[in-house]
Design a protein around this motif. Structure first.
Motif, mmCIF file in Angstrom:
data_model
loop_
_atom_site.group_PDB
_atom_site.id
_atom_site.type_symbol
_atom_site.label_atom_id
_atom_site.label_comp_id
_atom_site.label_asym_id
_atom_site.label_seq_id
_atom_site.Cartn_x
_atom_site.Cartn_y
_atom_site.Cartn_z
ATOM 1 N N GLY A 8 41.118 55.357 50.994
ATOM 2 C CA GLY A 8 40.971 55.980 52.297
ATOM 3 C C GLY A 8 41.347 57.451 52.277
ATOM 4 N N GLU A 9 41.165 58.090 53.431
ATOM 5 C CA GLU A 9 41.488 59.521 53.537
ATOM 6 C C GLU A 9 42.995 59.749 53.564
ATOM 7 O OE1 GLU A 9 39.358 61.574 52.434
ATOM 8 O OE2 GLU A 9 39.805 63.154 53.864
ATOM 9 N N ARG A 10 43.705 58.945 54.362
ATOM 10 C CA ARG A 10 45.134 59.202 54.539
ATOM 11 C C ARG A 10 45.976 58.544 53.473
ATOM 12 N NH1 ARG A 10 44.085 60.622 59.831
ATOM 13 N NH2 ARG A 10 43.580 58.600 60.712
ATOM 14 N N SER A 11 45.528 57.400 52.981
ATOM 15 C CA SER A 11 46.246 56.797 51.853
ATOM 16 C C SER A 11 45.213 56.240 50.895
ATOM 17 C CB SER A 11 47.203 55.699 52.317
ATOM 18 O OG SER A 11 46.541 54.469 52.429
ATOM 19 N N SER A 12 45.509 56.315 49.616
ATOM 20 C CA SER A 12 44.551 55.866 48.627
ATOM 21 C C SER A 12 45.288 55.151 47.512
ATOM 22 C CB SER A 12 43.782 57.057 48.053
ATOM 23 O OG SER A 12 43.088 56.654 46.890
ATOM 24 N N ASP A 13 44.901 53.903 47.263
ATOM 25 C CA ASP A 13 45.518 53.197 46.153
ATOM 26 C C ASP A 13 44.911 53.630 44.823
ATOM 27 O OD1 ASP A 13 46.377 49.994 47.760
ATOM 28 O OD2 ASP A 13 46.976 52.057 48.137
ATOM 29 N N VAL A 14 43.797 54.342 44.847
ATOM 30 C CA VAL A 14 43.266 54.929 43.610
ATOM 31 C C VAL A 14 44.234 56.014 43.133
ATOM 32 C CG1 VAL A 14 41.332 56.082 42.470
ATOM 33 C CG2 VAL A 14 40.894 54.459 44.328
ATOM 34 N N ASP A 15 44.786 56.773 44.089
ATOM 35 C CA ASP A 15 45.815 57.765 43.736
ATOM 36 C C ASP A 15 46.995 57.082 43.050
ATOM 37 O OD1 ASP A 15 45.544 59.951 46.697
ATOM 38 O OD2 ASP A 15 44.291 59.761 44.906
ATOM 39 N N ARG A 16 47.406 55.927 43.571
ATOM 40 C CA ARG A 16 48.524 55.202 42.965
ATOM 41 C C ARG A 16 48.184 54.776 41.533
ATOM 42 N NH1 ARG A 16 52.263 52.626 45.968
ATOM 43 N NH2 ARG A 16 51.895 50.559 45.086
ATOM 44 N N LEU A 17 46.957 54.264 41.333
ATOM 45 C CA LEU A 17 46.557 53.832 39.989
ATOM 46 C C LEU A 17 46.429 55.000 39.025
ATOM 47 C CD1 LEU A 17 43.969 50.984 40.680
ATOM 48 C CD2 LEU A 17 46.375 50.819 40.061
ATOM 49 N N ALA A 18 46.130 56.186 39.548
ATOM 50 C CA ALA A 18 46.037 57.375 38.690
ATOM 51 C C ALA A 18 47.398 57.773 38.123
ATOM 52 C CB ALA A 18 45.451 58.548 39.478
ATOM 53 N N GLN A 19 48.451 57.170 38.646
ATOM 54 C CA GLN A 19 49.813 57.484 38.183
ATOM 55 C C GLN A 19 50.401 56.408 37.286
ATOM 56 O OE1 GLN A 19 51.198 60.190 38.340
ATOM 57 N NE2 GLN A 19 50.390 61.330 40.072
ATOM 58 N N VAL A 20 49.625 55.359 36.991
ATOM 59 C CA VAL A 20 50.148 54.238 36.208
ATOM 60 C C VAL A 20 50.048 54.555 34.723
ATOM 61 C CG1 VAL A 20 49.892 51.793 35.696
ATOM 62 C CG2 VAL A 20 49.555 52.611 38.026
ATOM 63 N N ARG A 21 51.155 54.362 34.001
ATOM 64 C CA ARG A 21 51.190 54.691 32.577
ATOM 65 C C ARG A 21 50.723 53.519 31.724
ATOM 66 N NH1 ARG A 21 56.221 58.682 32.423
ATOM 67 N NH2 ARG A 21 56.388 58.235 30.204
ATOM 68 N N PRO A 22 50.164 53.797 30.542
ATOM 69 C CA PRO A 22 49.796 52.709 29.640
ATOM 70 C C PRO A 22 50.967 51.748 29.449
ATOM 71 C CG PRO A 22 48.960 54.770 28.785
ATOM 72 C CD PRO A 22 49.783 55.121 29.992
ATOM 73 N N GLY A 23 50.675 50.461 29.560
ATOM 74 C CA GLY A 23 51.705 49.433 29.420
ATOM 75 C C GLY A 23 52.329 49.028 30.740
ATOM 76 N N GLN A 24 52.108 49.807 31.789
ATOM 77 C CA GLN A 24 52.722 49.497 33.068
ATOM 78 C C GLN A 24 51.920 48.408 33.781
ATOM 79 O OE1 GLN A 24 53.522 53.047 35.261
ATOM 80 N NE2 GLN A 24 54.402 51.963 37.012
ATOM 81 N N PRO A 25 52.604 47.486 34.465
ATOM 82 C CA PRO A 25 51.883 46.390 35.118
ATOM 83 C C PRO A 25 51.272 46.777 36.465
ATOM 84 C CG PRO A 25 54.266 46.020 35.245
ATOM 85 C CD PRO A 25 54.070 47.289 34.486
ATOM 86 N N ILE A 26 50.157 46.121 36.768
ATOM 87 C CA ILE A 26 49.425 46.319 38.025
ATOM 88 C C ILE A 26 49.111 44.950 38.622
ATOM 89 C CG2 ILE A 26 47.151 46.941 38.955
ATOM 90 C CD1 ILE A 26 46.924 49.165 37.149
ATOM 91 N N ARG A 27 49.138 44.849 39.944
ATOM 92 C CA ARG A 27 48.635 43.649 40.606
ATOM 93 C C ARG A 27 47.676 44.119 41.686
ATOM 94 N NH1 ARG A 27 51.930 39.087 39.211
ATOM 95 N NH2 ARG A 27 50.340 37.899 40.293
ATOM 96 N N PHE A 28 46.666 43.290 41.934
ATOM 97 C CA PHE A 28 45.741 43.579 43.025
ATOM 98 C C PHE A 28 46.044 42.667 44.190
ATOM 99 C CE2 PHE A 28 43.303 46.647 40.909
ATOM 100 C CZ PHE A 28 42.992 46.232 39.629
ATOM 101 N N GLU A 29 45.881 43.190 45.397
ATOM 102 C CA GLU A 29 45.972 42.322 46.565
ATOM 103 C C GLU A 29 44.815 42.646 47.497
ATOM 104 O OE1 GLU A 29 49.891 43.162 48.110
ATOM 105 O OE2 GLU A 29 49.092 44.649 49.509
ATOM 106 N N GLU A 30 44.439 41.638 48.254
ATOM 107 C CA GLU A 30 43.293 41.798 49.129
ATOM 108 C C GLU A 30 43.678 42.651 50.315
ATOM 109 O OE1 GLU A 30 41.757 37.994 49.798
ATOM 110 O OE2 GLU A 30 39.715 38.750 50.082
ATOM 111 N N ARG A 31 42.756 43.570 50.671
ATOM 112 C CA ARG A 31 43.064 44.408 51.813
ATOM 113 C C ARG A 31 42.650 43.701 53.087
ATOM 114 N NH1 ARG A 31 40.992 48.724 55.139
ATOM 115 N NH2 ARG A 31 42.781 49.961 55.762
#
Lengths: 285, 235
Positions: A262-285
């Motif tokens: 979205g314009e005001r918040s973006s989870d793509v921005d959050r993923l752009a900060q994830v380092r190799p080896g770091q865990p991620i989970r997806f949740e339904e919006r």
């Protein structure tokens, strides 16, 4: 007014809002991977929107100011420099960005903007096509533009540091969700994903489970179709890629989901900060 | 036409074939939807890229449905079929520019393509130059375009089993039913039939891409001229 590059760090590129409107020519948008952090830096300095900054991957950048300049560093917090706050350097001062303890990408904004030649309306380095300036090397001299607006007078922005530990990203169904069925969707949301070492500005490659098309769709090709930043694309290996700024304009593998952008918040921005080896989970919006 | 979700900033429209995709793109260009900042045409889809500050996927989806309804299109009731091979596109006859691409037909794969098609190398050249081609959509690098033959036989040339790590810039190539020109040296799996000096991608030109969706192309055989010129310089 300029900045001299003493050391470029692992990867530092010029980035702005990117190139919009050229997809039909095979040119992807590119631009800052963590758009929110990039924009915050410009706002702190009273820059016009779209002023170019430096995207610094895992710190390490060393610059010498060749004039009195006002700067700001946002995104991943680098030791050795103020963070989320405007600060002045005098001509001749050296600026050293340490390696961030968490997060991946930092944005060094300069009041007046980085003034390198524009290509198709943007100063961004596109790592997929090679458009735009080359990544920074030792000895590069970066011109700085003239500031136009007033400084906003903010001492410190209250933006959070990119987290260490599990990063959650909200997802929406993608155009080819049906190929994976309810079981595939459930697996996307349940799996413990980690970011692979070969992730880059094109995409974050994930490991953790194998997403497979349901029987009815197995072996059925997909004609290449347009994709965007945030697309969760599933190649034949079953291991998804989340597209970032330098994604290809079209792709022939099915997109099961899109990360909320979205314009005001973006989870793509959050993923752009994830380092190799770091865990991620997806949740339904 | 099917309307498929494509995240916070996109809407993907899917149609049955290439001709429909090109018509849909033309409709969307003639009647732009508010807040749509880019279109990405492809073989069976058009992706609408929207600015979330100005519009949203739900609004754009409704507007796209209305546009398609106005064009007398029906939603398909069956699931999409397998990959559609390039075919004789029923391209509406409109005034579009025809770009001439001069080609020296000495590509590394020309003979092999001649054998596979049964046309022989000369036959491949005759058919490649004997029709105009229409650019359907752009590709994986700036300036690359997929074009389909307007007339003549169905082209069905498989990609190379092993892609080359480096295809020279200016290579004129074939794959499936498409033809294209490599704007820069890049890895590639297409069959190379010739080369051109024409700059299909030039940042000094506006627009930089010569072969854009809708543009028609005619390939011109300049092999003899080139050979003669070379002979003069050598002699």
């Amino acid at each position: 007014m300029s900045l001299l590059v003493i050391a470029p760090g692992p990867l530092t590129t010029v980035q702005d809002e990117g190139r919009i409107g050229h997809a039909s020519s095979g040119v992807t948008r590119s631009g800052a991977c963590d758009r929110g952090a990039y924009r915050l830096g410009n706002r702190l300095l009273g820059n016009t929107a779209g002023a170019a900054s430096l995207e610094v991957t895992l710190g390490g950048l060393v610059l010498r100011a060749e004039a009195a300049l006002t700067l700001a560093v946002t995104g991943a917090r680098c030791p050795g420099v103020p963070w989320n706050a405007p600060f002045r350097v005098a001509s001749g001062d050296e600026l050293r960005l340490g390696v961030p303890a968490q997060g991946l990408r930092s944005y060094l904004a300069v009041r007046g903007g980085i003034d390198v030649p524009s290509v198709l309306g943007s100063r961004s380095t596109d790592s997929l096509s090679g458009l735009g300036p080359d990544p920074l090397s030792r000895g590069d001299r970066l011109a700085v533009g003239r500031a136009t607006g007033p400084l906003p007078g903010v001492d410190q922005a209250a933006a959070a540091e990119p987290p260490a530990g599990v990063v959650t990203a909200r997802v929406l169904p993608g155009p080819r969700r049906d190929r994976f069925g309810d079981a595939g969707w459930a697996l996307l949301l349940a799996a413990a994903w980690t970011v692979d070492a070969d992730s880059d500005r094109v995409g974050a490659r994930l490991r953790g489970a194998e997403l497979r098309p349901v029987d009815a769709w197995r072996g059925r090709e997909l004609a290449s179709e347009g994709v965007l930043r945030g697309a969760v694309q599933v190649p034949p290996s079953g291991q998804p890629v989340v597209f970032l700024a330098d994604h290809p304009v079209t792709g022939g593998y099915p997109v099961i989901a899109y990360v909320y952008d979205g314009e005001r918040s973006s989870d793509v921005d959050r993923l752009a900060q994830v380092r190799p080896g770091q865990p991620i989970r997806f949740e339904e919006r | 036409m099917r309307v498929l979700p494509a995240g916070s900033r996109g809407v993907l429209l899917e149609v049955d074939d290439l001709a429909a995709a090109l018509e849909l793109r033309a409709l969307l260009l003639a009647d732009p939807l508010p807040g749509v900042v880019d279109l990405v045409p492809a073989a069976r889809t058009v992706l609408l890229v929207l600015d979330p500050a100005r519009t949203d996927p739900a609004t754009v989806s409704s507007q796209a449905r209305a546009l398609a309804a106005g064009a007398n299109w029906l939603d398909a009731s069956e699931p999409p079929g397998p990959l559609v091979e390039a075919h004789r596109a029923e391209v509406p006859v409109v005034q579009v520019p025809v770009v001439e691409v001069p080609v020296v037909y000495d590509g590394a794969d020309l003979d092999e393509v001649g054998e596979r098609t049964g046309w022989g190398a000369d036959g491949v050249v005759a058919r490649h130059t004997g029709t105009t081609w229409t650019v359907a959509f752009g590709g994986f690098v700036p300036g690359f375009a997929f074009a389909v033959a307007d007339q003549g036989p169905r082209w069905s040339v498989p990609r190379r089993a092993e892609p080359r790590t480096r295809v020279p810039a200016g290579s004129v190539a074939l794959a499936d039913g498409w033809t294209g020109v490599y704007p820069i040296a890049s890895p590639g799996g297409w069959q190379l039939v010739g080369r051109t000096d024409l700059a299909v991608w030039d940042l000094q030109r506006d627009p930089p891409a010569l072969l854009r969706p809708g543009v028609r192309v005619r390939f011109v055989d300049v092999s003899d001229t080139a050979a003669a010129a070379e002979a003069r310089t050598v002699g």
